[in-house]
Design an enzyme around this catalytic site. Structure first.
Site, PDB file in Angstrom:
ATOM      1  CG  ASP A  17      11.219 -12.779  10.923  1.00 25.77           C
ATOM      2  OD1 ASP A  17      11.364 -13.883  11.458  1.00 25.77           O
ATOM      3  OD2 ASP A  17      10.811 -11.768  11.526  1.00 25.77           O
ATOM      4  CG  HIS A  60       8.069 -21.371  11.021  1.00 20.33           C
ATOM      5  ND1 HIS A  60       7.478 -22.113  11.996  1.00 20.33           N
ATOM      6  CD2 HIS A  60       8.104 -20.090  11.470  1.00 20.33           C
ATOM      7  CE1 HIS A  60       7.123 -21.313  12.991  1.00 20.33           C
ATOM      8  NE2 HIS A  60       7.494 -20.087  12.710  1.00 20.33           N
TER       9      HIS A  60
END
Ligand code: SDX
Length: 429
Positions: free
Chosen positions: A361, A304
């Protein structure tokens, strides 16, 4: 706190103001940098650049903190509904009982889609990706609802209409893609129930609501509702900065979200886990490929830009997988692979050194599979969840006195001045 930083170059010094946010994060205000110094900054991907001041969502990537309007996402996932969280993000505070009831009535009253839109759906090729359909149809809403979006009342009406219709539009694309009868929204059903009913109810088998499934969908959407200045929100703000209508700005955000590095990752994770499962479950091979610089393969659902620790949403999503599968008495081999993959990866020096942890996700696709959502609609589900956040960010940018049309500069690396060469004088190729 020092109010300025000093930039010194070739014997000259320039003072640049320091600005500080409510959580003490600091920025160098370069509003006058080029005017005063002739310099611009260079920051591909904007990893070090603040595009705006915002009071909507706070993230601390080192501590794994995520708050919507100051409220920790863990509390909202535990105690709120997606409708209430949407109201919070868009209006800046939790609604009163009366306000929430009025919001519900508005969402139900405007959940139908213009019948002429069905013709659009029926003319997409059957294998069209639902994200391409949804972003096109949201843009097309402007043609069906050309009302002004100037006064606060007009904007709020348009915002509620879009929130109301997006789930109907998503379910319609699913039903029409399968050649099934479209199921219309029902005024007696709440937001998530309505969506599930429009997706899965059929004339021969009425959809049976299971409370754990409904709650899982609510929490899924709450966890996706906003995430400060991510790629798709930046797209909404940039496109909106040209003062285009809301539908066009949101359609741009949906297109940005579709990418596998962004919201498309939830579909890519399930495809990756399915490939591992199909090839015998050798998840260690996937970890080795992800580390190989000569291999473009990435561990989807990992890493991320902001979180350098576990994404707080992934923790909740992982727990939800276990609870939902237990409630449905289901077993999903992909969940077992995901857990083993995580266990190996988070201990591997490559992932530790690169601060790569599961993001939202990584487990979300397992939840969607358990609910019965087809894989090619996973990013559509992300888009429905992110819609209130995009709207809140768009509204905030429209009201921001410092917000101008987005027009970054560049460092030019092309040829110096040259001149046109007539065809007769060009080198033959
Ligand atoms: C979302 O921004 C948001 O808030 C997004 C989001 C939201 O709610 O809006 O949180 C939703 O988009 C989550 C992210 C979903 N995407 C994925 O899961 C795709 C896989 N992850 C990556 O591609 C990547 O981690 C990103 C895109 C998420 C972040 O990319 P960055 O910040 O640009 O980092 P990078 O690509 O420059 O990688 C830094 C290093 C590189 O190694 P080096 O060249 O420095 O040695 O980390 C490596 C990368 O190769 N790396 C990975 C990796 N992610 C980064 N290596 C293997 N597998 C990965 N998944």
């Amino acid at each position: 706190m020092a109010e300025y930083v000093t930039l010194t170059y070739e014997g000259r010094s320039y003072q640049l103001p320091v600005i500080e946010g409510t959580e003490n994060e600091r920025g160098i205000d370069i509003l006058r940098l080029r005017t005063d110094t002739g310099f611009i900054t260079y920051d591909p991907g904007f990893a070090n650049t603040g595009a705006c001041k915002s009071g909507i969502t706070y993230m601390d990537g080192e501590k794994g903190i995520l708050r919507y309007r100051g409220i920790p996402v863990e509390e909202l996932a535990e105690r709120s509904t997606f409708k209430e969280t949407s109201y919070l993000l868009i209006n800046g505070r939790l609604p009163s009982d009366r306000e929430l009831r009025n919001f519900s009535i508005m969402l139900n009253d405007h959940s139908l889609v213009h019948e002429d839109m069905k013709t659009f759906y029926q003319n997409f090729p059957r294998l069209s990706h639902p994200m391409g359909i949804l972003s096109s149809m949201v843009n097309a809403l402007r043609s069906f609802y050309p009302e002004l979006q100037v006064t606060e009342e007009e904007i709020n009406f348009t915002v509620t209409r879009l929130l109301a219709k997006v789930r109907t539009m998503a379910a319609m694309s699913y039903k029409i893609s399968r050649g099934h009868t479209v199921v219309y929204p029902r005024p007696d059903l709440a937001y998530s129930e309505n969506f599930l009913n429009m997706m899965f109810n059929t004339p021969v088998k009425p959809y049976e609501f299971i409370k754990e499934v409904v709650r899982a969908l609510e929490v899924f959407w709450i966890l996706h509702a906003d995430h400060e200045q991510n790629c798709s929100t930046t797209a909404v703000r940039v496109v909106g900065s040209g003062r285009v209508n809301l539908y066009a700005a949101i359609s741009a955000g949906m297109s940005a979200l579709w990418g596998p590095l962004h919201g498309g990752a939830n579909q890519a994770v399930i495809e990756m886990l399915s490939d591992i499962h199909a090839s015998g479950g050798d998840y260690r091979k996937a970890v080795e490929r992800a580390k190989d610089k000569n291999d473009s393969f990435r561990l989807m659902g990992f890493g991320h830009r902001v979180y350098k620790t576990y994404d707080p949403r992934a923790k909740i999503m992982k727990r939800m997988c276990d609870n939902l599968l237990e409630a449905l008495n289901l077993a999903d081999p992909l969940l077992d692979i995901a857990k083993e993959l995580e266990e190996v990866a988070v201990k591997d020096p490559y992932f530790v050194d690169h601060n790569l942890y599961p993001n939202v996700d990584f487990y979300s696709g397992i939840v969607l599979r358990a609910i019965g959502i087809p894989t090619n609609m996973f990013t559509v589900m992300f888009a429905i969840g992110r819609l209130p956040g995009w709207i809140a960010q768009w509204k905030e940018s429209m009201d921001d006195p410092q917000w101008r049309i987005s027009r970054p500069r560049q460092i030019y690396t092309g040829p110096l001045e040259t001149h046109y060469v007539p065809m007769s004088e060009r080198e033959p190729s």
